[in-house]
Write a protein that holds these residues in place. Sequence first.
Motif, PDB file in Angstrom:
ATOM      1  N   MET A   1     -21.255 -39.130 -35.966  1.00 51.78           N
ATOM      2  CA  MET A   1     -19.898 -38.660 -36.237  1.00 51.78           C
ATOM      3  C   MET A   1     -19.663 -37.307 -35.591  1.00 51.78           C
ATOM      4  N   SER A   2     -18.401 -37.031 -35.202  1.00 48.07           N
ATOM      5  CA  SER A   2     -18.053 -35.731 -34.652  1.00 48.07           C
ATOM      6  C   SER A   2     -18.113 -34.682 -35.750  1.00 48.07           C
ATOM      7  N   HIS A   3     -18.334 -33.425 -35.319  1.00 56.75           N
ATOM      8  CA  HIS A   3     -18.390 -32.372 -36.329  1.00 56.75           C
ATOM      9  C   HIS A   3     -16.994 -32.095 -36.871  1.00 56.75           C
ATOM     10  N   ALA A   4     -16.941 -31.314 -37.943  1.00 49.13           N
ATOM     11  CA  ALA A   4     -15.692 -31.166 -38.695  1.00 49.13           C
ATOM     12  C   ALA A   4     -14.571 -30.556 -37.866  1.00 49.13           C
ATOM     13  N   ASN A   5     -14.903 -29.695 -36.905  1.00 55.26           N
ATOM     14  CA  ASN A   5     -13.881 -29.002 -36.119  1.00 55.26           C
ATOM     15  C   ASN A   5     -13.630 -29.634 -34.754  1.00 55.26           C
ATOM     16  N   ALA A   6     -14.149 -30.812 -34.478  1.00 53.50           N
ATOM     17  CA  ALA A   6     -13.976 -31.459 -33.179  1.00 53.50           C
ATOM     18  C   ALA A   6     -12.531 -31.898 -32.998  1.00 53.50           C
ATOM     19  N   ALA A   7     -11.970 -31.579 -31.822  1.00 53.20           N
ATOM     20  CA  ALA A   7     -10.588 -31.986 -31.536  1.00 53.20           C
ATOM     21  C   ALA A   7     -10.508 -33.443 -31.131  1.00 53.20           C
ATOM     22  N   LEU A   8     -11.587 -33.988 -30.592  1.00 55.51           N
ATOM     23  CA  LEU A   8     -11.591 -35.357 -30.076  1.00 55.51           C
ATOM     24  C   LEU A   8     -12.743 -36.151 -30.664  1.00 55.51           C
ATOM     25  N   THR A   9     -12.480 -37.410 -30.950  1.00 58.56           N
ATOM     26  CA  THR A   9     -13.552 -38.334 -31.307  1.00 58.56           C
ATOM     27  C   THR A   9     -14.078 -38.967 -30.023  1.00 58.56           C
ATOM     28  N   PRO A  10     -15.253 -39.614 -30.046  1.00 58.95           N
ATOM     29  CA  PRO A  10     -15.745 -40.278 -28.826  1.00 58.95           C
ATOM     30  C   PRO A  10     -14.745 -41.269 -28.233  1.00 58.95           C
ATOM     31  N   ARG A  11     -14.016 -41.991 -29.086  1.00 62.39           N
ATOM     32  CA  ARG A  11     -13.033 -42.950 -28.570  1.00 62.39           C
ATOM     33  C   ARG A  11     -11.883 -42.221 -27.876  1.00 62.39           C
ATOM     34  N   ALA A  12     -11.404 -41.113 -28.457  1.00 65.56           N
ATOM     35  CA  ALA A  12     -10.316 -40.350 -27.841  1.00 65.56           C
ATOM     36  C   ALA A  12     -10.779 -39.698 -26.542  1.00 65.56           C
ATOM     37  N   ARG A  13     -12.022 -39.245 -26.491  1.00 66.18           N
ATOM     38  CA  ARG A  13     -12.541 -38.674 -25.251  1.00 66.18           C
ATOM     39  C   ARG A  13     -12.526 -39.709 -24.128  1.00 66.18           C
ATOM     40  N   LEU A  14     -12.903 -40.943 -24.458  1.00 70.29           N
ATOM     41  CA  LEU A  14     -12.931 -41.993 -23.449  1.00 70.29           C
ATOM     42  C   LEU A  14     -11.527 -42.284 -22.925  1.00 70.29           C
ATOM     43  N   ARG A  15     -10.551 -42.321 -23.815  1.00 74.45           N
ATOM     44  CA  ARG A  15      -9.162 -42.550 -23.384  1.00 74.45           C
ATOM     45  C   ARG A  15      -8.689 -41.419 -22.496  1.00 74.45           C
ATOM     46  N   LEU A  16      -9.014 -40.191 -22.902  1.00 72.68           N
ATOM     47  CA  LEU A  16      -8.609 -39.031 -22.100  1.00 72.68           C
ATOM     48  C   LEU A  16      -9.231 -39.089 -20.710  1.00 72.68           C
ATOM     49  N   ALA A  17     -10.535 -39.353 -20.658  1.00 77.84           N
ATOM     50  CA  ALA A  17     -11.234 -39.359 -19.376  1.00 77.84           C
ATOM     51  C   ALA A  17     -10.729 -40.474 -18.471  1.00 77.84           C
ATOM     52  N   LYS A  18     -10.441 -41.634 -19.030  1.00 76.41           N
ATOM     53  CA  LYS A  18      -9.950 -42.745 -18.212  1.00 76.41           C
ATOM     54  C   LYS A  18      -8.580 -42.439 -17.620  1.00 76.41           C
ATOM     55  N   LEU A  19      -7.720 -41.744 -18.364  1.00 73.04           N
ATOM     56  CA  LEU A  19      -6.410 -41.385 -17.828  1.00 73.04           C
ATOM     57  C   LEU A  19      -6.540 -40.475 -16.615  1.00 73.04           C
ATOM     58  N   ILE A  20      -7.505 -39.553 -16.669  1.00 74.84           N
ATOM     59  CA  ILE A  20      -7.672 -38.613 -15.559  1.00 74.84           C
ATOM     60  C   ILE A  20      -8.389 -39.266 -14.386  1.00 74.84           C
ATOM     61  N   VAL A  21      -9.498 -39.973 -14.680  1.00 79.41           N
ATOM     62  CA  VAL A  21     -10.339 -40.517 -13.612  1.00 79.41           C
ATOM     63  C   VAL A  21      -9.750 -41.796 -13.027  1.00 79.41           C
ATOM     64  N   GLU A  22      -9.378 -42.746 -13.874  1.00 79.89           N
ATOM     65  CA  GLU A  22      -8.913 -44.039 -13.398  1.00 79.89           C
ATOM     66  C   GLU A  22      -7.400 -44.081 -13.216  1.00 79.89           C
ATOM     67  N   GLY A  23      -6.677 -43.418 -14.145  1.00 76.75           N
ATOM     68  CA  GLY A  23      -5.219 -43.410 -14.031  1.00 76.75           C
ATOM     69  C   GLY A  23      -4.692 -42.330 -13.123  1.00 76.75           C
ATOM     70  N   ARG A  24      -5.572 -41.365 -12.736  1.00 76.30           N
ATOM     71  CA  ARG A  24      -5.199 -40.265 -11.851  1.00 76.30           C
ATOM     72  C   ARG A  24      -4.038 -39.435 -12.402  1.00 76.30           C
ATOM     73  N   TRP A  25      -4.042 -39.252 -13.724  1.00 78.49           N
ATOM     74  CA  TRP A  25      -3.064 -38.366 -14.343  1.00 78.49           C
ATOM     75  C   TRP A  25      -3.522 -36.920 -14.153  1.00 78.49           C
ATOM     76  N   PRO A  26      -2.598 -35.964 -14.077  1.00 78.21           N
ATOM     77  CA  PRO A  26      -2.992 -34.553 -14.004  1.00 78.21           C
ATOM     78  C   PRO A  26      -3.709 -34.124 -15.280  1.00 78.21           C
ATOM     79  N   ALA A  27      -4.768 -33.323 -15.129  1.00 79.55           N
ATOM     80  CA  ALA A  27      -5.549 -32.890 -16.292  1.00 79.55           C
ATOM     81  C   ALA A  27      -4.701 -32.086 -17.264  1.00 79.55           C
ATOM     82  N   THR A  28      -3.757 -31.277 -16.730  1.00 80.79           N
ATOM     83  CA  THR A  28      -2.929 -30.464 -17.631  1.00 80.79           C
ATOM     84  C   THR A  28      -2.028 -31.341 -18.495  1.00 80.79           C
ATOM     85  N   THR A  29      -1.497 -32.431 -17.895  1.00 82.56           N
ATOM     86  CA  THR A  29      -0.620 -33.328 -18.663  1.00 82.56           C
ATOM     87  C   THR A  29      -1.404 -34.063 -19.748  1.00 82.56           C
ATOM     88  N   VAL A  30      -2.595 -34.556 -19.393  1.00 78.54           N
ATOM     89  CA  VAL A  30      -3.416 -35.272 -20.369  1.00 78.54           C
ATOM     90  C   VAL A  30      -3.876 -34.318 -21.477  1.00 78.54           C
TER      91      VAL A  30
END
Length: 329
Positions: A1-30
């Motif tokens: 489990m993520s620690h109490a103050n984590a902004a992202l869970t492992p599932r949310a991190r994967l969605r974020l990373a896929k938007l940047i890497v595969e979807g080529r979204w700007p990092a600032t927008t994501v």
Amino acid sequence: MSHANAALTPRARLRLAKLIVEGRWPATTVARMFMVSPVTARRWAARYRTEGAAGMADRSSRPHRMPAKTPPALVKRIVRARWRRRLGPVQIGGELGLPASTVHAVLVRCRINRLSHIDRITGEPIRRYEHATPGAMIHVDVTKFGNIPDGGGWRFVGKQQGDRNRAATPDKPRSATRDPLMGRAFVHTVIDDHSRVAYAEIHADERAVTAIGVLQRAVAWFADRGVSVQRVLSDNGSAYKSHAWADACSALGITPKKTRPYRPQTNGKIERFHRTLGEGWAYARFYGSETERRQGLPGWIHFYNHHRTHSAIGAPPISRLNNLPGHHS
């Protein structure tokens, strides 16, 4: 489990990373979408590029190097002073030239910061155990309580009135000085190691034949509740060392076990139960006679098993017998 103050869970991190890497979204927008900084978003994207989905898992935040960590040799000296002489952080720090906070941190890390965790005789950390299933081990022992005279005992009515009550109690033998002998109640107790469910009977002696009868009835009592007894642990009292006891255990299909001589800690669960028995039943309130006290034992045992929260398990002992209605695992 993520620690109490984590902004992202492992599932949310994967969605974020896929938007940047595969979807080529700007990092600032994501980063704005997931409410994290652009630096954090780029870091997870970079980890996704190199490690894939496996890189989104939590990792330890422990540093690779700890130059200021207390050296192992010094830790051994702190632990040795704690075990052998039971010194506190201030005393140990004064001897070794260390801050008390450093000594305390070492003791916490070694789990000996509380003296209650250390055996008073050996100085070694206390090793606690618990069998995994009900019936895997039961503990048996005998505790003794002085009989109460008619009118009440000295604990509640005072020494003088207690002596008068003893003298007035009929049908009691007398000593050489003509003092009445009230005798003692021998409470034979049985407790299940896993659940702490208890069984008790009061008798006039602690002979082998009496102890065997208690064991047979206790095994039947546990069997009625779906518990099959496999082992029995006792001290080295004469009743439990007898051949009759061994034969009775064999007939019941139970393996008898003995504690180490002069080590009541080995049978600590039932020793602690005896203290609870004394505080909760034997000396808990005023009894006008020994008969009145004995009549109160079954009710207290029921309260202990079914309603009293056990401090070691955080629930009434009966809750660990999963065969009972309402207690299925």
